[in-house]
Design an enzyme around this catalytic site. Structure first.
Site, PDB file in Angstrom:
ATOM      1  N   TYR A   1       0.826  -1.222   0.000  1.00  0.00           N
ATOM      2  CA  TYR A   1       0.000   0.000   0.000  1.00  0.00           C
ATOM      3  C   TYR A   1       0.858   1.270   0.000  1.00  0.00           C
ATOM      4  O   TYR A   1       0.788   2.081  -0.939  1.00  0.00           O
ATOM      5  CB  TYR A   1      -0.924  -0.067   1.215  1.00  0.00           C
ATOM      6  CG  TYR A   1      -1.650   1.202   1.551  1.00  0.00           C
ATOM      7  CD1 TYR A   1      -2.288   1.966   0.569  1.00  0.00           C
ATOM      8  CD2 TYR A   1      -1.730   1.641   2.880  1.00  0.00           C
ATOM      9  CE1 TYR A   1      -2.969   3.126   0.901  1.00  0.00           C
ATOM     10  CE2 TYR A   1      -2.407   2.784   3.216  1.00  0.00           C
ATOM     11  CZ  TYR A   1      -3.018   3.533   2.226  1.00  0.00           C
ATOM     12  OH  TYR A   1      -3.684   4.681   2.558  1.00  0.00           O
TER      13      TYR A   1
ATOM     14  N   ASP B   1      10.007  -7.346  -3.584  1.00  0.00           N
ATOM     15  CA  ASP B   1       8.793  -7.629  -2.827  1.00  0.00           C
ATOM     16  C   ASP B   1       8.499  -9.125  -2.930  1.00  0.00           C
ATOM     17  O   ASP B   1       8.686  -9.721  -3.996  1.00  0.00           O
ATOM     18  CB  ASP B   1       7.628  -6.827  -3.431  1.00  0.00           C
ATOM     19  CG  ASP B   1       6.455  -6.673  -2.475  1.00  0.00           C
ATOM     20  OD1 ASP B   1       6.097  -5.523  -2.168  1.00  0.00           O
ATOM     21  OD2 ASP B   1       5.879  -7.703  -2.041  1.00  0.00           O
TER      22      ASP B   1
ATOM     23  N   THR C   1       6.717   3.235  13.190  1.00  0.00           N
ATOM     24  CA  THR C   1       5.296   3.339  13.531  1.00  0.00           C
ATOM     25  C   THR C   1       5.074   4.013  14.875  1.00  0.00           C
ATOM     26  O   THR C   1       5.936   3.940  15.765  1.00  0.00           O
ATOM     27  CB  THR C   1       4.703   1.914  13.599  1.00  0.00           C
ATOM     28  OG1 THR C   1       3.404   1.981  14.194  1.00  0.00           O
ATOM     29  CG2 THR C   1       5.526   0.985  14.479  1.00  0.00           C
TER      30      THR C   1
ATOM     31  N   TYR D   1       4.686  -6.189  17.355  1.00  0.00           N
ATOM     32  CA  TYR D   1       4.854  -5.380  16.142  1.00  0.00           C
ATOM     33  C   TYR D   1       5.643  -4.102  16.462  1.00  0.00           C
ATOM     34  O   TYR D   1       6.683  -3.824  15.839  1.00  0.00           O
ATOM     35  CB  TYR D   1       3.488  -5.041  15.532  1.00  0.00           C
ATOM     36  CG  TYR D   1       3.576  -3.980  14.470  1.00  0.00           C
ATOM     37  CD1 TYR D   1       4.331  -4.196  13.314  1.00  0.00           C
ATOM     38  CD2 TYR D   1       2.948  -2.749  14.634  1.00  0.00           C
ATOM     39  CE1 TYR D   1       4.441  -3.209  12.349  1.00  0.00           C
ATOM     40  CE2 TYR D   1       3.052  -1.766  13.676  1.00  0.00           C
ATOM     41  CZ  TYR D   1       3.806  -1.992  12.537  1.00  0.00           C
ATOM     42  OH  TYR D   1       3.924  -1.011  11.584  1.00  0.00           O
TER      43      TYR D   1
ATOM     44  N   ARG E   1     -10.929  -3.125  21.144  1.00  0.00           N
ATOM     45  CA  ARG E   1      -9.983  -4.045  20.509  1.00  0.00           C
ATOM     46  C   ARG E   1      -8.705  -4.030  21.344  1.00  0.00           C
ATOM     47  O   ARG E   1      -8.202  -2.953  21.682  1.00  0.00           O
ATOM     48  CB  ARG E   1      -9.708  -3.545  19.088  1.00  0.00           C
ATOM     49  CG  ARG E   1      -9.018  -4.514  18.184  1.00  0.00           C
ATOM     50  CD  ARG E   1      -8.975  -3.988  16.747  1.00  0.00           C
ATOM     51  NE  ARG E   1      -8.108  -2.828  16.597  1.00  0.00           N
ATOM     52  CZ  ARG E   1      -7.813  -2.267  15.439  1.00  0.00           C
ATOM     53  NH1 ARG E   1      -8.340  -2.739  14.315  1.00  0.00           N
ATOM     54  NH2 ARG E   1      -7.021  -1.225  15.371  1.00  0.00           N
TER      55      ARG E   1
ATOM     56  N   ASP F   1      -5.381  -1.227  21.639  1.00  0.00           N
ATOM     57  CA  ASP F   1      -5.666   0.103  21.082  1.00  0.00           C
ATOM     58  C   ASP F   1      -5.491   1.193  22.140  1.00  0.00           C
ATOM     59  O   ASP F   1      -6.303   1.281  23.069  1.00  0.00           O
ATOM     60  CB  ASP F   1      -7.125   0.178  20.587  1.00  0.00           C
ATOM     61  CG  ASP F   1      -7.294  -0.364  19.184  1.00  0.00           C
ATOM     62  OD1 ASP F   1      -6.282  -0.522  18.472  1.00  0.00           O
ATOM     63  OD2 ASP F   1      -8.449  -0.606  18.796  1.00  0.00           O
TER      64      ASP F   1
HETATM   65  N1  UDP Z   1     -11.502   0.635  14.253  1.00  0.00           N
HETATM   66  C1  UDP Z   1     -12.856   0.365  14.356  1.00  0.00           C
HETATM   67  N2  UDP Z   1     -13.424  -0.498  13.446  1.00  0.00           N
HETATM   68  C2  UDP Z   1     -12.697  -1.075  12.430  1.00  0.00           C
HETATM   69  C3  UDP Z   1     -11.321  -0.800  12.343  1.00  0.00           C
HETATM   70  C4  UDP Z   1     -10.752   0.056  13.267  1.00  0.00           C
HETATM   71  O1  UDP Z   1     -13.536   0.874  15.256  1.00  0.00           O
HETATM   72  O2  UDP Z   1     -13.276  -1.838  11.644  1.00  0.00           O
HETATM   73  C5  UDP Z   1     -10.889   1.569  15.205  1.00  0.00           C
HETATM   74  C6  UDP Z   1      -9.719   0.973  15.971  1.00  0.00           C
HETATM   75  O3  UDP Z   1     -10.163   0.329  17.141  1.00  0.00           O
HETATM   76  C7  UDP Z   1      -8.882   2.228  16.245  1.00  0.00           C
HETATM   77  C8  UDP Z   1      -9.140   3.121  15.033  1.00  0.00           C
HETATM   78  O4  UDP Z   1     -10.353   2.628  14.459  1.00  0.00           O
HETATM   79  O5  UDP Z   1      -9.371   2.882  17.390  1.00  0.00           O
HETATM   80  C9  UDP Z   1      -8.038   3.046  13.994  1.00  0.00           C
HETATM   81  O6  UDP Z   1      -7.772   1.686  13.735  1.00  0.00           O
HETATM   82  P1  UDP Z   1      -6.867   1.213  12.505  1.00  0.00           P
HETATM   83  O7  UDP Z   1      -6.846  -0.285  12.539  1.00  0.00           O
HETATM   84  O8  UDP Z   1      -7.344   1.863  11.247  1.00  0.00           O
HETATM   85  O9  UDP Z   1      -5.434   1.805  12.822  1.00  0.00           O
HETATM   86  P2  UDP Z   1      -4.469   1.654  14.114  1.00  0.00           P
HETATM   87  O10 UDP Z   1      -4.715   2.907  14.923  1.00  0.00           O
HETATM   88  O11 UDP Z   1      -4.823   0.394  14.829  1.00  0.00           O
HETATM   89  O12 UDP Z   1      -3.106   1.640  13.519  1.00  0.00           O
END
Ligand code: UDP
Length: 324
Positions: A11, A31, A116, A140, A281, A284
């Site tokens: 991406y 890649d 990251t 990660y 999740r 987070d």
């Molecule tokens: N999120 C969500 N639903 C989804 C995917 C992500 O609510 O289907 C939330 C996730 O819990 C986080 C935010 O969106 O709070 C960003 O998540 P993403 O996976 O895009 O990026 P990250 O911050 O994990 O790198």
């Protein structure tokens, strides 16, 4: 310049390839196509190979004389990294060591490395600058931080020049519609919101609505993938007259909640996107917002997509007509 883009079929890497080509640079992509797409590297010479195979790296560096390397190859799913740490450390750390060794043998001494916001773990301040403590809470983030340390040691021992860019939330797609974000399975918020707008798929879930934020959902700093690409090129320019290992945070400096992103997508798509509220999740942090002053000051980097609606709009163009 002749630039090696490891992970250039993925991406962010595929947007990088287009950016380099637009500036007249010669690009070779390396890649393994495990998550990348062959078509996404159309603007470059593609060499299919794996960082875990030193022989394929040796042959790559024997066939080309590179001025610099950009390294986007990585496994990047936090949840999977919790269950498969060996896999993550092998790919992200051991694979990078193979690349660094091949660069050293070939005398290539400039690297831009993708890191990251996950290196910070649970942030102690709302705005995160480069001096914020790094205490990753998943393999990660830990794997990326290990490489940051290796790059600092390599600067000292071997004179390797490096620019490490810690991305916050990469999002959006090139306005040409030729490359975009296409993961299977998709875990990221904006693609999942847009898939929900298109209909027919799984119900969109909002993970956690009881965080201490303005609407209870997580706050993230979304940064357009082309703005990430421009920072990488500026990183190479910076290394022309700066030795050592340098680290920069990349974001817009403004956070948006999950519900605000869904609302922006409703405005962009005209679709009343429905969702269900789900438990938090694991892994987070509530709020991740970058302070990117260092990148702006030292790299002269200026992001173009500062509005989350414009970022969502660019992604929407791709999602309506994905090419692969
Ligand atoms: N999120 C969500 N639903 C989804 C995917 C992500 O609510 O289907 C939330 C996730 O819990 C986080 C935010 O969106 O709070 C960003 O998540 P993403 O996976 O895009 O990026 P990250 O911050 O994990 O790198």
């Amino acid at each position: 310049m002749k630039v090696l883009v490891c992970g250039g079929a993925g991406y962010i890497g595929s947007h990088m390839v287009r950016h380099l080509a637009a500036y007249g640079h010669e690009v070779v992509v390396f890649d393994n196509l495990s998550t990348g797409h062959r078509e996404a590297a159309d603007a470059a010479t593609l060499v299919v190979g794996d960082l875990l195979d030193p022989a394929s790296l040796a042959s790559l560096f024997a066939s080309h004389r590179f001025d610099a390397v950009m390294h986007f190859c990585a496994l990047s799913l936090v949840g999977v990294s919790m269950n498969e740490p060996y896999l993550y450390y092998r790919n992200n750390v051991a694979g990078t060591l193979n690349l660094l060794q091949a660069m050293r043998v070939a005398g290539v001494a400039k690297l831009v490395f993708s890191s990251t916001a996950a290196v910070f773990g649970n942030p102690e301040t709302e705005l995160i600058d480069e001096n914020h403590p790094t205490r990753p809470i998943n393999p990660y983030g830990a794997s990326k931080l290990m490489v940051e340390r290796i790059l600092a040691d390599a600067a000292h021992a071997y004179g390797l020049r490096s620019v490490t860019l810690r991305y916050f939330n990469a999002a959006g797609a090139d306005l040409s519609g030729e490359v975009g974000e296409s993961h299977e399975p998709e875990t990221h918020l904006i693609p999942n919101v847009l898939r929900a707008a298109l209909g027919g798929g799984a119900t969109l879930k909002v993970f956690g609505d009881d965080y201490v934020t303005r609407d209870g959902t997580c706050v993230r700093d979304y940064i357009h993938v082309n703005d990430l690409a421009s920072a990488h090129l500026k990183g190479i320019e910076f290394m022309a007259d700066h030795d050592g290992a340098h680290v920069f945070n990349l974001g817009n400096g403004q956070g948006f909640t999950v519900l605000e992103v869904i609302e922006a997508a409703r405005c962009v798509t005209g679709v009343d996107i429905t969702f269900e509220r789900a438990p938090r999740r694991a892994g987070d942090p509530p709020v991740l917002v970058a302070s990117s002053g260092k990148a702006r000051n030292l790299l002269g980097w200026v992001p173009v997509f500062t509005d989350v609606a414009a970022i969502v709009e660019s992604a929407w163009r791709w999602h309506q007509r994905p090419r692969y």
